[in-house]
Write an enzyme that holds these catalytic residues in place. Structure first.
Site: not given
Length: 149
Positions: A25, A136, A75
């Protein structure tokens, strides 16, 4: 009249990277987030009110969450502004990408705290934020409960 909890669900796509993290990550990647927003209050008992029987109109809750969270984060790529990712963020912004620089590490845990503060400020006085759940992945989520805070 009884207190009632109502929940509205939202979804949005957001990219992020965790600076200093020791796993995958640390790389820029994205998630299809699912946000559940639960508020609590008493249904309106005035039968002359057009919102009679509602705790809050789902449309009114949608407007708040859409303006504060979904329209902002959808986005976009989120970076902690206190890291070297700022250079990457500037480059992406130059290329007309949507970038958010925040004061925290953009984990689900920290995002859900940020979201709670934003939503609480916009709710009518008689409605309280009860809980948030930010999913998530299919198997990973963070939760915020008013009773814990």
């Amino acid at each position: 009249m009884s207190n009632i909890r109502i929940t509205k669900q939202f979804s949005f796509e957001t990219g992020h990277a965790l600076y200093g993290y020791d796993g995958k990550c640390k790389n820029v990647h994205g998630h299809s987030y699912k946000l559940s927003v639960t508020v609590i209050g008493k249904p309106i008992s005035d039968n002359t009110n057009v919102k009679y029987g509602m705790v809050i109109d789902f449309g009114d809750l949608k407007k708040i969450v859409k303006e504060e969270i979904v329209d902002v984060f959808d986005h976009a790529t989120v970076f902690n502004k206190n890291t070297p990712h700022v250079e990457l963020a500037k480059e992406l912004q130059k290329r007309d990408h949507s970038v958010l620089l925040v004061d925290y590490q953009p984990t689900s845990e920290m995002m859900v705290i940020d979201f709670a503060e934003k939503i609480k400020q916009r709710l009518p006085e008689n409605i309280k934020l009860h809980a948030l759940r930010l999913q998530e992945t299919d198997s990973s989520y963070a939760e915020w409960f008013a009773s814990d805070n």
